[in-house]
Structure formats: structure tokens, C-alpha cells
Design a protein around this motif. Sequence first.
Motif, PDB file in Angstrom:
ATOM      1  N   ILE A   1     169.975 -11.581 123.357  1.00  0.00           N
ATOM      2  CA  ILE A   1     169.320 -11.185 122.139  1.00  0.00           C
ATOM      3  C   ILE A   1     168.309 -12.476 121.774  1.00  0.00           C
ATOM      4  O   ILE A   1     169.017 -13.531 121.284  1.00  0.00           O
ATOM      5  N   LYS A   2     167.102 -12.363 121.497  1.00  0.00           N
ATOM      6  CA  LYS A   2     166.216 -13.713 121.173  1.00  0.00           C
ATOM      7  C   LYS A   2     166.636 -14.924 121.811  1.00  0.00           C
ATOM      8  O   LYS A   2     166.529 -16.025 121.003  1.00  0.00           O
ATOM      9  N   GLY A   3     166.431 -14.831 123.095  1.00  0.00           N
ATOM     10  CA  GLY A   3     166.910 -16.325 123.690  1.00  0.00           C
ATOM     11  C   GLY A   3     168.292 -16.674 123.724  1.00  0.00           C
ATOM     12  O   GLY A   3     168.598 -17.807 124.076  1.00  0.00           O
ATOM     13  N   VAL A   4     169.279 -15.863 123.389  1.00  0.00           N
ATOM     14  CA  VAL A   4     170.525 -16.324 123.134  1.00  0.00           C
ATOM     15  C   VAL A   4     171.434 -15.129 123.634  1.00  0.00           C
ATOM     16  O   VAL A   4     171.365 -14.218 123.509  1.00  0.00           O
ATOM     17  N   TRP A   5     172.416 -15.664 124.693  1.00  0.00           N
ATOM     18  CA  TRP A   5     173.431 -15.014 125.347  1.00  0.00           C
ATOM     19  C   TRP A   5     174.519 -14.440 124.290  1.00  0.00           C
ATOM     20  O   TRP A   5     174.766 -15.580 123.453  1.00  0.00           O
ATOM     21  N   GLN A   6     175.069 -13.313 124.207  1.00  0.00           N
ATOM     22  CA  GLN A   6     176.179 -12.955 123.564  1.00  0.00           C
ATOM     23  C   GLN A   6     177.126 -12.050 124.245  1.00  0.00           C
ATOM     24  O   GLN A   6     176.645 -11.245 124.827  1.00  0.00           O
ATOM     25  N   VAL A   7     178.509 -12.737 124.196  1.00  0.00           N
ATOM     26  CA  VAL A   7     179.528 -12.179 125.149  1.00  0.00           C
ATOM     27  C   VAL A   7     180.317 -11.681 124.167  1.00  0.00           C
ATOM     28  O   VAL A   7     180.854 -12.393 123.325  1.00  0.00           O
ATOM     29  N   GLU A   8     180.744 -10.375 124.018  1.00  0.00           N
ATOM     30  CA  GLU A   8     181.861  -9.797 123.381  1.00  0.00           C
ATOM     31  C   GLU A   8     183.178  -9.606 124.043  1.00  0.00           C
ATOM     32  O   GLU A   8     183.104  -9.333 125.337  1.00  0.00           O
ATOM     33  N   THR A   9     184.110 -10.138 123.337  1.00  0.00           N
ATOM     34  CA  THR A   9     185.555 -10.032 124.109  1.00  0.00           C
ATOM     35  C   THR A   9     186.619  -9.538 123.044  1.00  0.00           C
ATOM     36  O   THR A   9     186.179  -9.133 121.644  1.00  0.00           O
ATOM     37  N   SER A  10     187.854  -9.397 123.364  1.00  0.00           N
ATOM     38  CA  SER A  10     188.724  -8.736 122.338  1.00  0.00           C
ATOM     39  C   SER A  10     188.988  -9.451 121.333  1.00  0.00           C
ATOM     40  O   SER A  10     190.035  -9.325 120.526  1.00  0.00           O
ATOM     41  N   VAL A  11     188.816 -11.140 121.577  1.00  0.00           N
ATOM     42  CA  VAL A  11     189.091 -12.150 120.663  1.00  0.00           C
ATOM     43  C   VAL A  11     188.005 -12.702 119.719  1.00  0.00           C
ATOM     44  O   VAL A  11     188.072 -13.582 119.264  1.00  0.00           O
ATOM     45  N   GLY A  12     186.874 -11.936 119.786  1.00  0.00           N
ATOM     46  CA  GLY A  12     185.764 -12.381 119.076  1.00  0.00           C
ATOM     47  C   GLY A  12     184.377 -12.328 120.069  1.00  0.00           C
ATOM     48  O   GLY A  12     184.509 -11.919 121.128  1.00  0.00           O
ATOM     49  N   THR A  13     183.473 -12.664 119.176  1.00  0.00           N
ATOM     50  CA  THR A  13     182.133 -12.562 120.035  1.00  0.00           C
ATOM     51  C   THR A  13     181.670 -14.198 120.205  1.00  0.00           C
ATOM     52  O   THR A  13     181.745 -14.884 119.130  1.00  0.00           O
ATOM     53  N   PHE A  14     181.127 -14.194 121.330  1.00  0.00           N
ATOM     54  CA  PHE A  14     180.673 -15.749 121.606  1.00  0.00           C
ATOM     55  C   PHE A  14     179.305 -15.959 122.146  1.00  0.00           C
ATOM     56  O   PHE A  14     178.569 -14.721 122.840  1.00  0.00           O
ATOM     57  N   GLU A  15     178.657 -16.797 121.475  1.00  0.00           N
ATOM     58  CA  GLU A  15     177.104 -16.989 121.865  1.00  0.00           C
ATOM     59  C   GLU A  15     176.765 -18.376 122.318  1.00  0.00           C
ATOM     60  O   GLU A  15     177.241 -19.224 121.806  1.00  0.00           O
ATOM     61  N   ALA A  16     175.638 -18.455 123.031  1.00  0.00           N
ATOM     62  CA  ALA A  16     175.166 -19.617 123.360  1.00  0.00           C
ATOM     63  C   ALA A  16     173.755 -19.421 124.172  1.00  0.00           C
ATOM     64  O   ALA A  16     173.397 -18.348 124.505  1.00  0.00           O
ATOM     65  N   LYS A  17     172.887 -20.349 124.137  1.00  0.00           N
ATOM     66  CA  LYS A  17     171.455 -20.129 124.877  1.00  0.00           C
ATOM     67  C   LYS A  17     171.802 -20.238 126.461  1.00  0.00           C
ATOM     68  O   LYS A  17     170.871 -19.519 127.144  1.00  0.00           O
ATOM     69  N   VAL A  18     172.976 -20.900 126.990  1.00  0.00           N
ATOM     70  CA  VAL A  18     172.842 -20.902 128.415  1.00  0.00           C
ATOM     71  C   VAL A  18     174.415 -20.392 128.763  1.00  0.00           C
ATOM     72  O   VAL A  18     175.257 -20.763 128.007  1.00  0.00           O
ATOM     73  N   LEU A  19     174.529 -19.302 129.615  1.00  0.00           N
ATOM     74  CA  LEU A  19     175.557 -18.852 130.092  1.00  0.00           C
ATOM     75  C   LEU A  19     175.792 -19.278 131.582  1.00  0.00           C
ATOM     76  O   LEU A  19     174.870 -18.946 132.404  1.00  0.00           O
ATOM     77  N   ILE A  20     177.000 -19.664 132.030  1.00  0.00           N
ATOM     78  CA  ILE A  20     177.318 -20.113 133.340  1.00  0.00           C
ATOM     79  C   ILE A  20     178.301 -18.827 133.791  1.00  0.00           C
ATOM     80  O   ILE A  20     179.281 -18.815 133.290  1.00  0.00           O
ATOM     81  N   ASN A  21     177.880 -18.378 135.042  1.00  0.00           N
ATOM     82  CA  ASN A  21     178.976 -17.265 135.613  1.00  0.00           C
ATOM     83  C   ASN A  21     179.661 -18.037 136.728  1.00  0.00           C
ATOM     84  O   ASN A  21     179.069 -18.140 137.785  1.00  0.00           O
TER      85      ASN A  21
END
Length: 366
Positions: free
Chosen positions: A173-193
Motif C-alpha cells: 500500500i503506497k509503496g509499503v509492504w504490510q504483512v498481517e500475522t496472528s501476533v500483529g501487523t508488520f510493515e516495511a518498504k522492503v520485504l525479503i522472501n
Amino acid sequence: MTHTSDVLVIGGGIAGIGAAARISPEASVTVLESMNAFGYHSSGRSAAIFIRNYGNKTLRALNAISEPVLLEPDGISDCSLLSPRGELLVATESEIEVLERYLDGATGIEILSADQAVDLVPILRKQKIAAAAYEPNAQDIDVDRLLQGFARIIKQNKGKIVTNAPAQKISRIKGVWQVETSVGTFEAKVLINAAGAWADEVASMARVQQVGLTPMRRSAALLPPPDDHEIMKWPLFASASEQWYAKPEGGKLMVSPADEDPVEPHDVFVDDMVLAEGLDRYEQAVSVPVTRVDKSWAGLRSFVKDRTPVVGFAPDTEGFIWLAGQGGYGIQTAPALSAYVADICLGRTSELSLETMKALNPERFI
């Protein structure tokens, strides 16, 4: 609650933990691991050995860069992560061509006679050995110290390793990665798989083109040591065509059928028939029968078609870095690949050659 950092890493194996450690001095980083501890899957079930000549040309280049770090792991450990072992490859008549291909371009390998091979591993059947090769500088890797050392660097730099946090939804969303998990939501501009066998699934969640990753089961068993033999002085010994391999482990003998059966990504378990068939192949090469299996387990080795790791920015989505497809080479290439990922993530010049970077680039799947 939303947790923000510069870089998010999905996967707490050696790849993800290593990359996060190398990034953490210059950027805030969070590692998301689905299990209750990092290093749970393939990283915790490896053969734990460094073999300089193992793998294709690209992997051998990565091995060469990793070796000095493993020998002198500055900041990771106060002493070497390697200890002497050696690797002995033995070939039957039908395996000679395979052995010759392995030796092409290899360095530091000695050609041995059947008698010399049996001197190193006395239980080998001499009459079965048509050719043999020995790499004296193959060494055991202390995988736990490597993992814990990387994790310590992350924590020293205020990074976070969050366990029990499988990705449930991934959005950009708007250049930011957002990852939803059972312990919270985490966001960053770079996501490493760095999700290992699950890396293609993570890519799909992120709407990134998959790379055709195939998880493959690799089984192993611990056998009682053969009577009247000092096995801890033996090298790892294996069939030249990887029909089996064996390695002293904690006073016992670890034997693997070297299986590569494609499976869906999961917490893999041993297939008893596959293990039995592999132990039978091993028995045909040695003079000591398998009378008991003290323990058995399995792990996943994930490959793409060309059996070369996939490392670099995804060509179809901004801010998404692949770190996957390490196959059976993940531990010994971790120092090189973690540094490379940190370099591309932080915009630094890498010590890898252009040829090696091109071979790793995810663009090759387009």
C-alpha cells in the motif's frame, strides 16, 4: 497494532537470519518466523558440512566467498565455525563418468586408489570401488553457533525476531509492504522472501510471480557405530552419484539415502520405504550390515529448475527481494548470500562477480 521497520524478512532459517544480521547495522529489521523457534526446518536438519566443490559453478563461487567467513567469523563467533572432516567420494564402474564431471573444475581434490579409500573408511567394500576422490579440506560446520551468532547481531542492533508469526496476508500500500500475522501487523518498504520451501507461496500472497520452486524431501538416519572402529576420524563418505552418503555424528554414523522426492511444503517426515531402500544401497557399499536405526528424520531442500539460488529484487514488483532456492547448499553459502542481500538492499557494491549475480537474478525466470 502495527510494527514498522525498514526491512521485513519472512523466514527465520539461516538465510533470513543471516540477511537480517547483515542488514541490521544500517537499517531497522524484523524477521517473521512461522514456527516457535528460528532455524526449525531445513536449517536445523542439514548435514552441516562445508564442501568447497559442492554444487554448480555459481554455488562454488559462493562457497569460495563463504569459506573465509566461516573460518574467521568476526562478530558471529569468537572462534572458527569449521572443524576438520574431509569428504571421500567412491565410484562404482557405472559412476565413473559422474565422478569425472564432478572433478571438472574442482580444486583441492586428491585421486585415490581403492586401497587408499579403504584406509580412510575401513568398512568400504574395496571390490566395489572403481575410482575414488578425496577432498581433505571439507569441514564440519557448527550450524547452531552460526545461527545464534547471526541472531545475536540482530538483537545487538535492536532488530527483532518474531516467532509464531506466519504471514496470513501480504499487501503493498503506497509503496509499503504490510504483512498481517496472528501476533500483529508488520510493515516495511522492503520485504525479503526467505521462506524456504514456502517461498513461492509467500510470493503468491504478495502477488509476485513465482519462480517454480520445488521442495524435495531429504531423509537421514543415525546408526550405531560399527564395532571396533574409531569412526569419528572418518571423513564424510558418499557414492559419487549421490545414491547415499554417511558421516560420523556424535559418536554414531549418520546415513542418508540422498533422496530428492518432490513434496508439498510441510513439516516433512521420513518415508520408511525410501529410507529402507537408501540404507540398502549403503549396505551394498560397506561390509557392515545395518542392524538398527537409532533415530531418523527428514528435511526439505528446495530447488528451481537450474538448481541455482534465486537472489535479488523481483523484476515485477518493487521492494520485494528473493532469497530462495538454496537446495542443499543453504548453510555453506549463507555468509556469501546474506552479505549479497544486505548489499542490494542497502544499495552497496557487492563483491560477487557480475557472472554470479546474473546467475542468481530472478529475472532469468521471465
